[in-house]
Scaffold this motif. Structure first.
Motif, mmCIF file in Angstrom:
data_model
loop_
_atom_site.group_PDB
_atom_site.id
_atom_site.type_symbol
_atom_site.label_atom_id
_atom_site.label_comp_id
_atom_site.label_asym_id
_atom_site.label_seq_id
_atom_site.Cartn_x
_atom_site.Cartn_y
_atom_site.Cartn_z
ATOM 1 N N THR A 3 1.157 -1.187 -8.245
ATOM 2 C CA THR A 3 0.396 -0.518 -7.189
ATOM 3 C C THR A 3 0.478 0.986 -7.350
ATOM 4 N N TYR A 4 1.679 1.501 -7.637
ATOM 5 C CA TYR A 4 1.846 2.932 -7.867
ATOM 6 C C TYR A 4 0.963 3.405 -9.019
ATOM 7 N N ARG A 5 0.792 2.562 -10.028
ATOM 8 C CA ARG A 5 -0.024 2.922 -11.194
ATOM 9 C C ARG A 5 -1.509 2.720 -10.941
ATOM 10 N N GLY A 6 -1.878 2.268 -9.723
ATOM 11 C CA GLY A 6 -3.287 2.179 -9.372
ATOM 12 C C GLY A 6 -3.936 0.828 -9.558
ATOM 13 N N GLU A 7 -3.127 -0.202 -9.869
ATOM 14 C CA GLU A 7 -3.711 -1.518 -10.094
ATOM 15 C C GLU A 7 -3.970 -2.290 -8.805
ATOM 16 N N ASP A 49 0.837 -1.199 0.000
ATOM 17 C CA ASP A 49 0.000 0.000 0.000
ATOM 18 C C ASP A 49 0.871 1.247 0.000
ATOM 19 N N HIS A 50 0.276 2.344 -0.411
ATOM 20 C CA HIS A 50 0.890 3.676 -0.287
ATOM 21 C C HIS A 50 2.238 3.781 -0.993
ATOM 22 N N VAL A 51 2.358 3.208 -2.165
ATOM 23 C CA VAL A 51 3.603 3.313 -2.932
ATOM 24 C C VAL A 51 3.706 4.697 -3.555
ATOM 25 N N ASN A 52 4.904 5.273 -3.454
ATOM 26 C CA ASN A 52 5.159 6.547 -4.119
ATOM 27 C C ASN A 52 6.501 6.471 -4.825
#
Length: 360
Positions: free
Chosen positions: A350-354, A227-230
């Protein structure tokens, strides 16, 4: 044991070749590298009798004479080399990361499972004496509040140029072009985008954060959610919140810089203590990783251990020899390394919203 080295670049010259030359149970028997003159020069330096431009010729000519190969080619070429070696029944050690794409990693896992030969991935930090000691200390903790993993690379080539006598080499232009194209295609397929910033970030993190992903796996097991990847600072830095087995929470911070110091650690906080593995720069040899342990609420004990000055790369190679001889079980398998690659891919997706591993 007779070894073949496939790929004679930086890590081969600085780590694997000289350490194998030091092991009494190992014999350097063949080198393969497409860069004209590099393998020949190194073979003269280490008195190695056989030199080839590619792994195919090496396996065809002296494969039956070899006990093992070490695959040190770029990660997007690992699959073709390792699959051929394992199909030939040659024990195979592959540098991390296992591959650039999950498809190639799957091919390698299948080849390892189908072969009677030993297959192992070279995660040297898992063989660091301080890391091994940390595993014991962490296992004794009754509860874990938070894990912090921090890893920011400096300009390693500043050290390399000053310290090591490297043999340079340039592969043929058509091979370079083919290699660049395959790596680009593999990266796009892995993270599902052709965005230049993310591709550059993945290109770096693939080779960099695999160390941390596997070290954390060895301590805490599998990643359950991400979660919360940036990804920021023009793609040079990334942060993520990972949840491991038994609900262990980890903050991962990873990046690239031009600064002159190396910093990589794993810190484990518990209600009444702290354990910190402070890794040393792998390009500065015989500098030990330190293990710090603090305990106490009313009183305080604070200790710093350096269990050994042994080099993790050399211990890793010695352990691989033990595995080939049936004296130890493989600690860092192809299947495990494939799951590490999946984690890295999932960070970017995850960063790209998948949200492939979202806790939700």
């Amino acid at each position: 044991m007779r070894f073949g080295i496939i790929g004679c670049g930086l890590v081969a010259q600085v780590m694997h070749i000289p350490y194998l030359a030091e092991l009494p149970e190992a014999e350097l028997h063949a080198f393969a590298d497409p860069a004209e003159g590099r393998a020949e020069t190194l073979a003269d330096r280490y008195n190695v009798p056989h030199v080839y431009a590619g792994h195919e010729d090496l396996l065809a000519e002296v494969g039956d004479d070899l006990d093992a190969v070490v695959v040190l080619t770029p990660s997007h070429t690992h699959a073709d080399v390792a699959v051929d070696a394992l199909d030939a029944g040659v024990n195979t050690l592959v540098e991390k990361p296992i591959a650039t794409s999950l498809e190639d990693a799957d091919r390698m896992v299948e080849a390892a499972e189908a072969s009677d030969a030993t297959a192992m991935v070279a995660y040297m930090k898992r063989y660091d004496p301080s890391y091994e000691r940390a595993q014991e200390v962490v296992d004794d903790l009754e509860e874990i509040d938070l894990v912090t993993a921090y890893d920011v690379d400096p300009d390693h080539f500043r050290i390399v140029k000053e310290v090591y006598d490297l043999v340079e080499g340039m592969p043929p232009e058509d091979l370079i072009e083919e290699s660049v194209t395959k790596r680009r295609n593999d990266m796009e397929a892995a993270i599902g985008t052709d965005d230049e910033l993310l591709l550059d970030a993945y290109d770096f993190q693939l080779e960099h954060v695999c160390h941390d992903v596997n070290a954390l796996r060895g301590l805490f097991g599998a990643v359950e959610s991400i979660d919360h990847v940036n990804i920021f600072a023009e793609g040079r830095y990334a942060t993520a919140h990972l949840t491991y087995e038994d609900g262990v929470e980890c903050i991962l911070e990873t990046g690239d810089s031009d600064r002159k110091w190396f910093e990589e650690f794993v810190r484990v906080d518990s209600p009444d203590g702290m354990v910190k593995v402070d890794f040393s720069n792998p390009f500065i040899k015989n500098t030990p990783t330190e293990l710090q342990v603090k305990r106490g609420i009313e009183g305080l004990t604070d200790s710093v251990e350096t269990p050994s000055y042994e080099e993790p790369f050399k211990r890793e190679l010695s352990y691989f020899v033990d595995c080939v001889e049936g004296e130890s079980d493989v600690r860092t398998t192809f299947a495990e390394a494939r799951e590490d690659l999946q984690v890295i891919v999932d960070l970017f997706r995850t960063y790209r919203g998948e949200n492939p591993r979202s806790a939700d």
